[in-house]
Write a protein that holds these residues in place. Structure first.
Motif, PDB file in Angstrom:
ATOM      1  N   SER A 129       0.729  -1.213   0.010  1.00 24.70           N
ATOM      2  CA  SER A 129       0.056   0.095   0.136  1.00 24.70           C
ATOM      3  C   SER A 129       0.948   1.262  -0.056  1.00 24.70           C
ATOM      4  N   ASN A 130       0.136   2.206  -0.428  1.00 26.54           N
ATOM      5  CA  ASN A 130       0.762   3.886  -0.540  1.00 26.54           C
ATOM      6  C   ASN A 130       2.313   3.794  -1.075  1.00 26.54           C
ATOM      7  N   LEU A 131       2.383   3.334  -1.999  1.00 27.55           N
ATOM      8  CA  LEU A 131       3.974   3.113  -2.915  1.00 27.55           C
ATOM      9  C   LEU A 131       4.030   4.456  -3.476  1.00 27.55           C
ATOM     10  N   LYS A 132       5.134   5.056  -3.347  1.00 26.43           N
ATOM     11  CA  LYS A 132       5.621   6.195  -3.988  1.00 26.43           C
ATOM     12  C   LYS A 132       6.427   6.017  -5.209  1.00 26.43           C
ATOM     13  N   LEU A 133       6.271   6.319  -6.258  1.00 30.81           N
ATOM     14  CA  LEU A 133       7.124   5.962  -7.489  1.00 30.81           C
ATOM     15  C   LEU A 133       8.497   6.734  -7.606  1.00 30.81           C
ATOM     16  N   ASN A 134       9.580   6.012  -8.211  1.00 28.96           N
ATOM     17  CA  ASN A 134      10.545   6.783  -8.534  1.00 28.96           C
ATOM     18  C   ASN A 134      10.494   7.388  -9.544  1.00 28.96           C
ATOM     19  N   GLU A 135      10.140   8.880  -9.446  1.00 29.13           N
ATOM     20  CA  GLU A 135      10.006   9.571 -10.748  1.00 29.13           C
ATOM     21  C   GLU A 135      11.086   9.841 -11.576  1.00 29.13           C
ATOM     22  N   HIS A 138       5.496  13.581  -9.733  1.00 33.79           N
ATOM     23  CA  HIS A 138       5.127  12.806  -8.885  1.00 33.79           C
ATOM     24  C   HIS A 138       4.288  11.467  -9.485  1.00 33.79           C
ATOM     25  N   GLY A 139       4.547  10.420  -8.687  1.00 29.84           N
ATOM     26  CA  GLY A 139       3.582   9.310  -9.021  1.00 29.84           C
ATOM     27  C   GLY A 139       3.517   8.405  -7.734  1.00 29.84           C
ATOM     28  N   SER A 140       2.298   7.816  -7.645  1.00 26.51           N
ATOM     29  CA  SER A 140       2.150   6.892  -6.520  1.00 26.51           C
ATOM     30  C   SER A 140       1.133   5.762  -7.063  1.00 26.51           C
ATOM     31  N   ILE A 141       1.314   4.744  -6.149  1.00 28.14           N
ATOM     32  CA  ILE A 141       0.232   3.712  -6.624  1.00 28.14           C
ATOM     33  C   ILE A 141      -0.375   3.352  -5.140  1.00 28.14           C
ATOM     34  N   GLY A 142      -1.662   3.460  -4.947  1.00 30.80           N
ATOM     35  CA  GLY A 142      -2.565   3.264  -3.747  1.00 30.80           C
ATOM     36  C   GLY A 142      -2.361   1.949  -3.370  1.00 30.80           C
ATOM     37  N   LEU A 183      -3.736  -3.282  -9.549  1.00 27.88           N
ATOM     38  CA  LEU A 183      -3.276  -2.132  -8.974  1.00 27.88           C
ATOM     39  C   LEU A 183      -4.329  -1.178  -8.823  1.00 27.88           C
ATOM     40  N   THR A 184      -4.446  -0.667  -7.788  1.00 24.83           N
ATOM     41  CA  THR A 184      -5.420   0.627  -7.720  1.00 24.83           C
ATOM     42  C   THR A 184      -4.860   1.910  -7.432  1.00 24.83           C
ATOM     43  N   ASP A 185      -5.620   3.053  -7.777  1.00 23.40           N
ATOM     44  CA  ASP A 185      -5.433   4.435  -7.434  1.00 23.40           C
ATOM     45  C   ASP A 185      -3.924   4.780  -8.096  1.00 23.40           C
ATOM     46  N   ILE A 186      -3.631   4.478  -9.150  1.00 24.39           N
ATOM     47  CA  ILE A 186      -2.340   4.764 -10.039  1.00 24.39           C
ATOM     48  C   ILE A 186      -2.537   6.319 -10.119  1.00 24.39           C
TER      49      ILE A 186
END
Length: 124
Positions: free
Chosen positions: A62-68, A87-91, A106-109
């Motif tokens: 959960s709540n993954l921050k992407l490596n921009e 900014h990028g994230s995956i819920g 995958l949700t909330d991309i």
């Protein structure tokens, strides 16, 4: 039972060990394969790496921050694109293995892209 007959001694049930083994052991090979797959497919795209605990399923990250920076490098692989990922994230990522396959959701991309006129001129 289908593993015995009235005229013969009981047959050995080839799946007996699998049926009675703890869930952790039944999916052991799959757990290892899933962990390696997730690490290789997503690990470098998640900030701080991907910590996968395959001790219980369904597996939820959960709540993954992407490596921009890494994603921007991929976007620019064939030359700079007119957008910069700020900014990028995956819920959440949910992984649920079964006997015949694996369901991955995958949700909330969310991706925030900014337009760059300078990059647009280079891209044209």
């Amino acid at each position: 039972s289908c593993f015995s007959s009235p005229n013969h001694a009981p047959l050995i049930d080839p799946l007996a060990r699998v049926r009675t083994a703890p869930r952790r052991l039944r999916f052991g090979g799959m757990e290892t394969a899933l962990k390696r797959f997730l690490q290789s497919a997503l690990g470098e795209y998640v900030s701080g790496g991907l910590r996968v605990d395959t001790s219980k399923f369904p597996l939820t990250l959960s709540n993954l921050k992407l490596n921009e920076r890494k994603i921007q490098e991929e976007m620019d692989e064939e030359g700079p694109v007119p957008f910069e990922l700020s900014h990028g994230s995956i819920g959440s990522i949910t992984v649920n293995p079964g006997w015949t396959g694996v369901d991955i959701r995958l949700t909330d991309i969310a991706l925030t892209l900014s337009f760059s006129a300078t990059r647009a001129l280079q891209w044209a």
